[in-house]
Write an enzyme that holds these catalytic residues in place. Sequence first.
Site, PDB file in Angstrom:
ATOM      1  N   GLU A   1       0.163   6.903 -11.475  1.00  0.00           N
ATOM      2  CA  GLU A   1      -1.250   6.106 -11.738  1.00  0.00           C
ATOM      3  C   GLU A   1      -1.937   5.959 -10.555  1.00  0.00           C
ATOM      4  OE1 GLU A   1       1.204   3.257 -14.003  1.00  0.00           O
ATOM      5  OE2 GLU A   1      -0.635   3.596 -15.744  1.00  0.00           O
TER       6      GLU A   1
ATOM      7  N   GLU B   1       7.597   5.001 -18.279  1.00  0.00           N
ATOM      8  CA  GLU B   1       7.630   3.690 -18.671  1.00  0.00           C
ATOM      9  C   GLU B   1       8.346   3.429 -19.984  1.00  0.00           C
ATOM     10  OE1 GLU B   1       5.173   5.280 -17.749  1.00  0.00           O
ATOM     11  OE2 GLU B   1       3.970   4.060 -16.030  1.00  0.00           O
TER      12      GLU B   1
ATOM     13  N   ALA C   1       6.193   1.049 -10.547  1.00  0.00           N
ATOM     14  CA  ALA C   1       6.058  -0.393 -10.315  1.00  0.00           C
ATOM     15  C   ALA C   1       7.647  -0.794 -10.191  1.00  0.00           C
ATOM     16  CB  ALA C   1       5.381  -0.911 -11.720  1.00  0.00           C
TER      17      ALA C   1
ATOM     18  N   GLY D   1       3.772   3.808 -12.135  1.00  0.00           N
ATOM     19  CA  GLY D   1       2.509   3.272 -11.470  1.00  0.00           C
ATOM     20  C   GLY D   1       2.297   4.198 -10.112  1.00  0.00           C
TER      21      GLY D   1
HETATM   22  N1  CAA Z   1      11.399  -0.461  -8.689  1.00  0.00           N
HETATM   23  C1  CAA Z   1      12.393  -1.142  -8.180  1.00  0.00           C
HETATM   24  N2  CAA Z   1      13.112  -0.356  -7.340  1.00  0.00           N
HETATM   25  C2  CAA Z   1      13.097   0.943  -7.358  1.00  0.00           C
HETATM   26  C3  CAA Z   1      12.315   1.519  -8.228  1.00  0.00           C
HETATM   27  C4  CAA Z   1      11.632   0.855  -8.892  1.00  0.00           C
HETATM   28  N3  CAA Z   1      10.304   1.447  -9.805  1.00  0.00           N
HETATM   29  N4  CAA Z   1      12.644   2.837  -7.735  1.00  0.00           N
HETATM   30  C5  CAA Z   1      13.576   2.975  -6.936  1.00  0.00           C
HETATM   31  N5  CAA Z   1      14.117   2.080  -6.536  1.00  0.00           N
HETATM   32  C6  CAA Z   1      15.228   1.474  -5.880  1.00  0.00           C
HETATM   33  C7  CAA Z   1      16.515   1.594  -6.232  1.00  0.00           C
HETATM   34  O1  CAA Z   1      16.767   0.352  -7.159  1.00  0.00           O
HETATM   35  C8  CAA Z   1      17.463   1.820  -5.260  1.00  0.00           C
HETATM   36  O2  CAA Z   1      17.455   0.563  -4.519  1.00  0.00           O
HETATM   37  P1  CAA Z   1      19.016  -0.052  -3.881  1.00  0.00           P
HETATM   38  O3  CAA Z   1      19.299   0.838  -2.851  1.00  0.00           O
HETATM   39  O4  CAA Z   1      18.754  -1.323  -3.598  1.00  0.00           O
HETATM   40  O5  CAA Z   1      19.958   0.222  -5.176  1.00  0.00           O
HETATM   41  C9  CAA Z   1      16.577   2.535  -4.251  1.00  0.00           C
HETATM   42  O6  CAA Z   1      15.165   2.310  -4.670  1.00  0.00           O
HETATM   43  C10 CAA Z   1      16.781   4.055  -4.211  1.00  0.00           C
HETATM   44  O7  CAA Z   1      16.632   4.131  -5.495  1.00  0.00           O
HETATM   45  P2  CAA Z   1      17.938   5.197  -6.338  1.00  0.00           P
HETATM   46  O8  CAA Z   1      19.264   4.758  -5.523  1.00  0.00           O
HETATM   47  O9  CAA Z   1      17.817   5.089  -7.875  1.00  0.00           O
HETATM   48  O10 CAA Z   1      17.526   6.815  -5.962  1.00  0.00           O
HETATM   49  P3  CAA Z   1      17.850   8.042  -6.423  1.00  0.00           P
HETATM   50  O11 CAA Z   1      17.374   9.215  -5.687  1.00  0.00           O
HETATM   51  O12 CAA Z   1      19.156   7.950  -7.018  1.00  0.00           O
HETATM   52  O13 CAA Z   1      16.825   8.077  -7.874  1.00  0.00           O
HETATM   53  C11 CAA Z   1      14.806   7.770  -9.131  1.00  0.00           C
HETATM   54  C12 CAA Z   1      15.485   8.249  -7.634  1.00  0.00           C
HETATM   55  C13 CAA Z   1      14.952   9.009 -10.043  1.00  0.00           C
HETATM   56  C14 CAA Z   1      13.046   7.756  -8.632  1.00  0.00           C
HETATM   57  C15 CAA Z   1      15.201   6.337  -9.487  1.00  0.00           C
HETATM   58  O14 CAA Z   1      15.086   5.480  -8.358  1.00  0.00           O
HETATM   59  C16 CAA Z   1      14.520   5.811 -10.657  1.00  0.00           C
HETATM   60  O15 CAA Z   1      14.581   6.470 -11.798  1.00  0.00           O
HETATM   61  N6  CAA Z   1      13.359   4.776 -10.334  1.00  0.00           N
HETATM   62  C17 CAA Z   1      12.758   4.404 -11.424  1.00  0.00           C
HETATM   63  C18 CAA Z   1      11.431   5.061 -11.742  1.00  0.00           C
HETATM   64  C19 CAA Z   1      10.841   4.360 -12.920  1.00  0.00           C
HETATM   65  O16 CAA Z   1      11.232   4.100 -13.830  1.00  0.00           O
HETATM   66  N7  CAA Z   1       9.444   4.255 -12.470  1.00  0.00           N
HETATM   67  C20 CAA Z   1       8.541   3.523 -13.526  1.00  0.00           C
HETATM   68  C21 CAA Z   1       8.517   1.960 -13.255  1.00  0.00           C
HETATM   69  S1  CAA Z   1       7.797   1.142 -14.428  1.00  0.00           S
HETATM   70  C22 CAA Z   1       6.100   1.351 -13.959  1.00  0.00           C
HETATM   71  O17 CAA Z   1       5.578   1.701 -13.212  1.00  0.00           O
HETATM   72  C23 CAA Z   1       5.196   0.487 -14.927  1.00  0.00           C
HETATM   73  C24 CAA Z   1       3.670   0.754 -14.607  1.00  0.00           C
HETATM   74  O18 CAA Z   1       2.981   1.916 -14.985  1.00  0.00           O
HETATM   75  C25 CAA Z   1       2.725  -0.218 -14.001  1.00  0.00           C
END
Ligand code: CAA
Length: 263
Positions: free
Chosen positions: A117, A137, A69, A114
């Site tokens: 999911e 999460e 998400a 998400g």
């Molecule tokens: N939400 C918003 N933006 C996200 C995102 C997310 N979940 N995942 C990645 N992005 C964005 C980053 O902020 C980045 O944006 P900018 O270029 O503007 O800075 C872009 O996508 C590229 O990401 P990274 O530079 O971080 O890429 P990476 O290859 O270094 O890392 C990754 C990849 C390990 C997936 C890392 O992006 C990450 O950890 N993302 C978050 C994953 C996460 O925590 N997901 C769970 C969200 S909570 C949820 O989903 C709740 C639910 O159940 C409903």
Amino acid sequence: MTATYETLLVEREGPIGIISFNRPKALNALNAMMLRELTLALRELGEGADAVRAIILTGSGEKAFVAGADIAEMAPMGAWAGREFSQLGHIATALMEALPCAMIAAINGFALGGGLEMALACDLIYCSENARLGQPEVNLGVVPGFGGSQRLPRLLGKMRAKELLFTGDMIDAKKAHEIGLVLDVLPKDQLLAHCKNVAQKIATKGPLAIARVKQLVEHGADVPLRDANHQECDTFGLLFDTDDRREGMRAFVEKRPATFTRK
Ligand code: CAA
């Protein structure tokens, strides 16, 4: 022709629909608009007289299916907005389970939070060799919001699910296959073709039978075995009064492929 969406690419190839999450710069992170559009796209493809027989979900770009998400969108939310956001995900995932067509997840990179999911609500999950899957999460101080705390233990068993849910670890494709989270692991450039082949095969089968067997599996998981078996009996009988059942059995006797009409 399919409608135009801001956050999704939606294509139709004969009996198959393909929905690509399309915010590659944000690794296809799911925001509220994307969840609303997903519900619309699923209904556009999967309902009505010209409904497709299978829908493939995948991600645009090279890196991600869906990296979760949208954290930036969630960050300022309070309790009520958080609940409403969760509800949007639950509406889309419940629809995937209720649609009469097959839902296939083609995980082509990160499938986190998400994102995973969304895949868990599909009937079949395949992934590419570069896929990374997880429920991170807890790293953010929350729980899964789109059904992960319920569908993951039902698929993997409680202990495996808790391992992923408690540690927030990202696992690779090999491990995901080992624990039964994905059906098969494909080279990246063959993933979509493989999913289309599976979808094409499903599209040759009796559409009413596919819809009903999906319903039996989904409903059956939540009721006692005796009641679920009654449902199977009723459904088996009901299908005998369809043109498709008559055609299917006639085609077998006449040694030719069946032509089903969804009647
Ligand atoms: N939400 C918003 N933006 C996200 C995102 C997310 N979940 N995942 C990645 N992005 C964005 C980053 O902020 C980045 O944006 P900018 O270029 O503007 O800075 C872009 O996508 C590229 O990401 P990274 O530079 O971080 O890429 P990476 O290859 O270094 O890392 C990754 C990849 C390990 C997936 C890392 O992006 C990450 O950890 N993302 C978050 C994953 C996460 O925590 N997901 C769970 C969200 S909570 C949820 O989903 C709740 C639910 O159940 C409903």
